[in-house]
Design a protein around this motif. Structure first.
Motif, short mmCIF file in Angstrom:
data_model
loop_
_atom_site.label_atom_id
_atom_site.label_comp_id
_atom_site.label_asym_id
_atom_site.label_seq_id
_atom_site.Cartn_x
_atom_site.Cartn_y
_atom_site.Cartn_z
N ASP A 28 0.80 -1.21 0.00
CA ASP A 28 0.00 0.00 0.00
C ASP A 28 0.84 1.27 0.00
O ASP A 28 0.40 2.30 -0.50
CB ASP A 28 -0.91 0.03 1.24
N GLU A 29 2.04 1.20 0.58
CA GLU A 29 2.83 2.42 0.76
C GLU A 29 4.31 2.08 0.78
O GLU A 29 4.71 1.05 1.33
CB GLU A 29 2.43 3.08 2.09
N LEU A 30 5.11 2.95 0.18
CA LEU A 30 6.55 2.80 0.19
C LEU A 30 7.18 4.05 0.79
O LEU A 30 6.98 5.15 0.28
CB LEU A 30 7.10 2.58 -1.23
N CYS A 31 7.92 3.86 1.88
CA CYS A 31 8.71 4.93 2.47
C CYS A 31 10.15 4.70 2.00
O CYS A 31 10.80 3.75 2.44
CB CYS A 31 8.63 4.90 3.99
N LEU A 32 10.61 5.54 1.10
CA LEU A 32 11.90 5.34 0.46
C LEU A 32 12.84 6.48 0.78
O LEU A 32 12.55 7.64 0.47
CB LEU A 32 11.73 5.23 -1.06
N THR A 33 13.96 6.15 1.39
CA THR A 33 15.03 7.12 1.60
C THR A 33 15.98 7.04 0.41
O THR A 33 16.49 5.97 0.09
CB THR A 33 15.80 6.82 2.90
N VAL A 34 16.19 8.18 -0.23
CA VAL A 34 17.16 8.26 -1.33
C VAL A 34 18.45 8.85 -0.76
O VAL A 34 18.48 10.01 -0.33
CB VAL A 34 16.64 9.11 -2.49
N SER A 35 19.47 8.04 -0.74
CA SER A 35 20.76 8.42 -0.17
C SER A 35 21.62 9.10 -1.23
O SER A 35 21.74 8.58 -2.34
CB SER A 35 21.46 7.17 0.36
N PRO A 36 22.23 10.25 -0.93
CA PRO A 36 23.02 10.97 -1.93
C PRO A 36 24.40 10.35 -2.12
O PRO A 36 25.43 11.00 -1.99
CB PRO A 36 23.11 12.38 -1.34
N MET A 37 24.41 9.06 -2.42
CA MET A 37 25.65 8.31 -2.59
C MET A 37 25.60 7.51 -3.89
O MET A 37 24.52 7.16 -4.37
CB MET A 37 25.86 7.34 -1.42
N LEU A 38 26.78 7.24 -4.43
CA LEU A 38 26.94 6.35 -5.57
C LEU A 38 27.85 5.21 -5.17
O LEU A 38 28.89 5.43 -4.54
CB LEU A 38 27.54 7.11 -6.76
N THR A 39 27.45 3.98 -5.51
CA THR A 39 28.23 2.82 -5.08
C THR A 39 28.72 1.96 -6.24
O THR A 39 29.71 1.25 -6.09
CB THR A 39 27.40 1.92 -4.16
N ALA A 40 28.00 1.99 -7.39
CA ALA A 40 28.27 1.05 -8.48
C ALA A 40 28.21 -0.38 -7.94
O ALA A 40 27.50 -0.66 -6.98
CB ALA A 40 29.61 1.36 -9.15
N GLY A 41 28.95 -1.29 -8.51
CA GLY A 41 28.92 -2.67 -8.02
C GLY A 41 27.66 -3.40 -8.43
O GLY A 41 26.91 -2.97 -9.30
N ASN A 42 27.42 -4.52 -7.75
CA ASN A 42 26.30 -5.40 -8.10
C ASN A 42 25.28 -5.52 -6.98
O ASN A 42 24.62 -6.54 -6.84
CB ASN A 42 26.83 -6.80 -8.45
N ALA A 43 25.13 -4.47 -6.17
CA ALA A 43 24.18 -4.51 -5.06
C ALA A 43 22.75 -4.65 -5.58
O ALA A 43 22.42 -4.20 -6.68
CB ALA A 43 24.31 -3.25 -4.22
N GLN A 44 21.90 -5.28 -4.77
CA GLN A 44 20.50 -5.45 -5.15
C GLN A 44 19.76 -4.12 -5.16
O GLN A 44 20.12 -3.17 -4.48
CB GLN A 44 19.82 -6.38 -4.15
N ARG A 45 18.69 -4.07 -5.95
CA ARG A 45 17.72 -2.99 -5.87
C ARG A 45 16.87 -3.19 -4.63
O ARG A 45 16.98 -4.21 -3.95
CB ARG A 45 16.85 -2.98 -7.11
N ILE A 46 15.97 -2.25 -4.34
CA ILE A 46 15.13 -2.40 -3.15
C ILE A 46 14.11 -3.52 -3.31
O ILE A 46 13.62 -4.06 -2.32
CB ILE A 46 14.41 -1.09 -2.77
N ALA A 47 13.79 -3.89 -4.54
CA ALA A 47 12.84 -4.98 -4.79
C ALA A 47 13.39 -5.85 -5.91
O ALA A 47 13.84 -5.34 -6.94
CB ALA A 47 11.46 -4.44 -5.16
N GLY A 48 13.35 -7.16 -5.72
CA GLY A 48 13.87 -8.09 -6.71
C GLY A 48 12.89 -9.19 -7.01
O GLY A 48 11.80 -9.26 -6.45
N GLY A 49 13.28 -10.08 -7.91
CA GLY A 49 12.42 -11.21 -8.26
C GLY A 49 11.52 -10.90 -9.44
O GLY A 49 11.63 -9.84 -10.07
N PRO A 50 10.60 -11.81 -9.77
CA PRO A 50 9.69 -11.62 -10.90
C PRO A 50 8.86 -10.36 -10.73
O PRO A 50 8.42 -10.01 -9.63
CB PRO A 50 8.80 -12.88 -10.86
N GLY A 51 8.63 -9.65 -11.83
CA GLY A 51 7.85 -8.42 -11.78
C GLY A 51 6.38 -8.66 -12.04
O GLY A 51 5.96 -9.75 -12.45
N GLY A 52 5.59 -7.62 -11.79
CA GLY A 52 4.17 -7.69 -12.10
C GLY A 52 3.93 -7.55 -13.59
O GLY A 52 4.80 -7.08 -14.35
#
Length: 269
Positions: free
Chosen positions: A218-242
């Motif tokens: 129903d709701e997403l509280c998302l903090t956007v951090s003013p940083m850049l990391t590159a690499g292969n880190a996951q997104r906030i949501a993964g797996g099959p999409g709608g």
């Protein structure tokens, strides 16, 4: 912390929305007012559940650094993190996140005691761990020392010896799926049936992706951090999409030291 008003139909995010932006640290009461759940939710389970997620992401979309979210967070983000927990009936997390982040029981906080009592809530939220395999260490304080019993949410086909171990440790086992699979929509319903309608998920990305794909967020509280990391880190949501991307609207936006604290809601709720 400042309120930002990029559009005119934002919900209230400051004590006086008609006044100038606030340029000071918000009190916990002000944050709790800004992040309050819809008023029709009830602790007796009779209301419609509301599932919100709280996540942090870098500018380039990384949800973690070195496998944890702490490195891309900040003090203000942690204040909001604590506020969201202080308002919730239950905190939902995937087993991998519980292991990586070193989850402990939620604690009672005096700052939220009166607000929780008025809403018919207990002194602290329960923690619900979602796991199909039941690969958890039940000797940890999360299971042996919680203020309210930890819930372990699993499928009907979970190993019986692990279910027994969870119950022996004091956890409540919730069946929310068939076989070894946990149904995300059923997780929401089963918890709501236990009076836990103010729901907060802190991920990880795999669990959040399942909630998104099931159409129950129903709701997403998302903090956007003013940083850049590159690499292969996951997104906030993964797996099959709608099948079709779901549209959310911006409900509020706060800023401090370059960090943006956004709150998005489904357009149909």
């Amino acid at each position: 912390m400042r309120s930002l008003f990029p559009v005119t139909d934002l919900t209230r995010t400051a004590p006086d929305p008609s006044g100038p932006p606030i340029d000071r640290e918000w009190s916990l009461d002000e944050l709790a007012d800004a992040y309050a759940y819809p008023p029709d939710l009830r602790a007796d389970g009779a209301g419609t559940p509301w599932l919100r997620a709280n996540m942090v992401s870098t500018l380039d979309g990384a949800a973690q650094h070195d496998g944890r979210s702490q490195g891309i967070s900040c003090a203000a983000d942690m204040r909001i993190f604590g506020t969201l927990r202080g308002l919730a009936d239950v905190v939902i997390a995937g087993a991998e996140t519980v292991r990586l982040e070193g989850y402990r029981p939620a604690r009672a906080r005096e700052a939220f005691a009166a607000r929780r009592a008025a809403a018919g809530q207990g002194p602290a939220p329960a923690v619900a761990v979602v796991t199909g395999s039941m690969d958890l260490d039940f000797s940890l304080p999360l299971f042996t020392e919680p203020l309210v019993p930890t819930l372990v949410v699993t499928g009907a086909g979970a190993p019986s010896d692990r279910i027994a171990a969870a119950r022996k440790a004091g956890a409540e086992v919730v069946i929310a799926g068939e076989g070894g699979r946990v149904d995300p929509a059923r997780v929401v319903r089963e918890l709501a049936d236990r009076g836990l309608t103010r729901q907060l998920t802190e991920g990880g990305p795999r669990l959040l992706g399942q909630f998104v794909a099931a159409g129950v967020l129903d709701e997403l509280c998302l903090t956007v951090s003013p940083m850049l990391t590159a690499g292969n880190a996951q997104r906030i949501a993964g797996g099959p999409g709608g099948a079709v991307p779901e549209r959310f609207f911006l409900a509020s936006l706060l800023e401090e030291a370059g960090f943006l604290f956004s709150r998005y809601r489904r357009t149909d709720r």
